[in-house]
Design an enzyme around this catalytic site. Structure first.
Site, mmCIF file in Angstrom:
data_model
loop_
_atom_site.group_PDB
_atom_site.id
_atom_site.type_symbol
_atom_site.label_atom_id
_atom_site.label_comp_id
_atom_site.label_asym_id
_atom_site.label_seq_id
_atom_site.Cartn_x
_atom_site.Cartn_y
_atom_site.Cartn_z
ATOM 1 N N LYS A 102 -11.089 -3.233 -3.848
ATOM 2 C CA LYS A 102 -11.974 -2.123 -4.163
ATOM 3 C C LYS A 102 -11.230 -0.828 -4.480
ATOM 4 C CE LYS A 102 -13.517 -2.178 0.554
ATOM 5 N NZ LYS A 102 -12.287 -2.193 1.328
ATOM 6 N N LYS A 112 -4.994 -9.721 -6.289
ATOM 7 C CA LYS A 112 -6.251 -9.809 -5.534
ATOM 8 C C LYS A 112 -7.285 -8.805 -6.051
ATOM 9 C CE LYS A 112 -7.155 -7.756 -1.560
ATOM 10 N NZ LYS A 112 -7.421 -7.296 -0.205
ATOM 11 N N LYS A 126 0.821 -1.214 0.000
ATOM 12 C CA LYS A 126 0.000 0.000 0.000
ATOM 13 C C LYS A 126 0.851 1.259 0.000
ATOM 14 C CE LYS A 126 -4.426 -1.679 1.360
ATOM 15 N NZ LYS A 126 -5.638 -1.572 2.143
HETATM 16 N N1 AQP Z 1 -10.280 -10.437 -3.154
HETATM 17 C C1 AQP Z 1 -10.610 -10.903 -1.960
HETATM 18 N N2 AQP Z 1 -10.763 -12.229 -1.775
HETATM 19 C C2 AQP Z 1 -11.130 -12.731 -0.559
HETATM 20 N N3 AQP Z 1 -11.338 -11.952 0.531
HETATM 21 C C3 AQP Z 1 -11.181 -10.621 0.380
HETATM 22 N N4 AQP Z 1 -11.321 -9.594 1.243
HETATM 23 C C4 AQP Z 1 -11.085 -8.432 0.593
HETATM 24 N N5 AQP Z 1 -10.772 -8.675 -0.698
HETATM 25 C C5 AQP Z 1 -10.827 -10.029 -0.862
HETATM 26 C C6 AQP Z 1 -11.672 -9.743 2.647
HETATM 27 O O1 AQP Z 1 -12.740 -8.857 2.921
HETATM 28 C C7 AQP Z 1 -12.615 -8.352 4.254
HETATM 29 C C8 AQP Z 1 -12.732 -6.868 4.246
HETATM 30 O O2 AQP Z 1 -11.621 -6.307 3.656
HETATM 31 P P1 AQP Z 1 -11.401 -4.739 3.748
HETATM 32 O O3 AQP Z 1 -12.329 -4.067 2.835
HETATM 33 O O4 AQP Z 1 -11.459 -4.276 5.130
HETATM 34 O O5 AQP Z 1 -9.927 -4.549 3.315
HETATM 35 P P2 AQP Z 1 -9.055 -5.204 2.235
HETATM 36 O O6 AQP Z 1 -8.709 -6.605 2.531
HETATM 37 O O7 AQP Z 1 -7.898 -4.297 2.103
HETATM 38 O O8 AQP Z 1 -9.999 -5.171 0.949
HETATM 39 P P3 AQP Z 1 -9.757 -4.421 -0.388
HETATM 40 O O9 AQP Z 1 -10.957 -4.592 -1.259
HETATM 41 O O10 AQP Z 1 -8.447 -4.825 -0.979
HETATM 42 O O11 AQP Z 1 -9.737 -2.933 0.086
HETATM 43 P P4 AQP Z 1 -8.651 -1.840 -0.133
HETATM 44 O O12 AQP Z 1 -8.489 -1.781 -1.629
HETATM 45 O O13 AQP Z 1 -9.230 -0.609 0.462
HETATM 46 O O14 AQP Z 1 -7.413 -2.286 0.561
HETATM 47 C C9 AQP Z 1 -11.279 -8.866 4.791
HETATM 48 O O15 AQP Z 1 -11.531 -9.984 5.599
HETATM 49 C C10 AQP Z 1 -10.541 -9.276 3.555
HETATM 50 O O16 AQP Z 1 -9.622 -10.305 3.809
#
Ligand code: AQP
Length: 325
Positions: free
Chosen positions: A196, A193, A112
């Site tokens: 969002k 991965k 990040k």
């Molecule tokens: N691609 C994924 N596959 C499986 N699990 C996922 N999670 C997120 N993306 C995937 C799981 O969703 C929960 C919430 O995640 P989050 O939104 O708090 O943060 P994150 O993991 O950082 O998700 P993003 O979409 O990648 O957000 P950004 O881009 O803001 O960092 C967690 O349990 C995560 O594991």
């Protein structure tokens, strides 16, 4: 004793199919057999710059999505992280328990911070806040996607270190990472991965995408040239991702599905259909919840009160262990 579950989601953008399959779908199934606490982690969101109006709206929208997926406020606690000040208070105590070296080894920080011009200190210490979120609720089990595995290990280390230094204070939680759907990959770049906040509009399926958009994204999903439907994430990441998504959306395994397809076209079509079938009722309920923001806010106030009652007792215990107050 009923297991205690905690998990959170950041309001950093429109939630993706990855968050649904890796997290939300499992939260809903868990809540009948556990004492569940779910949180919209807005304090985590501000580790990178956010527009205040948009953050406030996304926080409400994320809460609405939890409810639309089936989180039942009568059995689970649902609240917004910043409404319960104990999260920030315990985070400081844990920042003083975790080491600089441990935080430096977090791969998510490396990824990040790579993408940012401005890297906040909060982005670096984020895992201490995440540990506080979990430890405040005497959590036994944390259902998360595979990307959170390292943060969960750190949470365990911090809890064990604190208990060792200051006497039994925290329950040491375990990560609950499902065998299927724990790592949903981008449809255009299946080695990355699905996320969002990564700019990949065609590779990311949003929970609120129209059915026709979902079908189009799956139709255009990147596969490979050998034409064989086989589950092998290392050499066939695109096809394996489709099989994993279809498996997670139909409660089976990729291995059980691979023999049923001879061509990529039907696999893509069935995966899209299964995802649309899962998401359509959620989208309908989401529209109902967002139509009544007053009811939604009232519910979050109630959730914060329930969370505060537990969190304040844990924080007091930790402060006492340290000789504070
Ligand atoms: N691609 C994924 N596959 C499986 N699990 C996922 N999670 C997120 N993306 C995937 C799981 O969703 C929960 C919430 O995640 P989050 O939104 O708090 O943060 P994150 O993991 O950082 O998700 P993003 O979409 O990648 O957000 P950004 O881009 O803001 O960092 C967690 O349990 C995560 O594991």
């Amino acid at each position: 004793m009923t297991p205690r579950v905690f998990s959170g989601i950041q309001p950093t953008g429109e939630l993706t199919l990855g968050t649904y399959l890796g997290a939300l779908q499992r939260f809903v199934r868990d809540q009948t057999t556990t004492r569940s606490v779910f949180c919209v982690v807005d304090l985590h969101a501000i580790t990178v710059p956010q527009d205040p109006g948009q953050l406030a709206q996304r926080t409400l929208d994320t809460a609405a999505l939890y409810l639309a997926c089936g989180i039942d406020p009568a059995t689970s606690t649902l609240f917004v992280q910043s409404h319960v000040p104990e999260h920030s208070q315990l985070a400081w105590l844990l920042e003083c328990t975790v080491s600089f070296g441990e935080l430096s080894r977090m791969t998510q920080f490396k990824e990040k911070s790579d993408r940012q011009q401005f890297v906040s200190a909060g982005l670096f210490t984020y895992p201490a806040l995440m540990a506080a979120d979990i430890l405040l609720y005497d959590t036994d089990r944390v259902p998360v996607g595979d990307d959170q595995r390292q943060h969960l290990e750190l949470t365990r280390d911090v809890a064990e270190r604190f208990n060792h230094r200051h006497g039994d204070t925290f329950v040491v939680p375990t990560a609950d990472i499902s065998a299927v759907g724990a790592r949903v990959m981008d449809l255009q770049d299946p080695t990355r991965k699905m996320s969002k906040s990564v700019d990949s509009p065609q590779g990311t399926v949003l929970m609120l995408d129209e059915p026709a958009v979902i079908v189009r994204k799956f139709k255009r999903a990147v596969t490979d040239n050998d034409g064989e439907v086989r589950f092998d994430p290392a050499t066939k990441p695109g096809v394996s991702n489709l099989l994993s998504i279809l498996a997670a959306a139909t409660d089976t395994t990729p291995e059980a599905l691979e023999g049923q397809y001879q061509q990529y076209g039907p696999l893509k079509a069935d995966t899209a259909e299964a995802v649309v079938a899962r998401l359509a009722p959620i989208q309908a309920r989401y529209r109902e919840w967002t139509a009544d923001p007053t009811a939604l806010r009232a519910l979050l106030v109630q959730g914060a009160e329930q969370a505060h009652a537990v969190a304040s007792a844990t924080l007091a215990r930790a402060q006492q262990s340290l000789g504070l107050g």
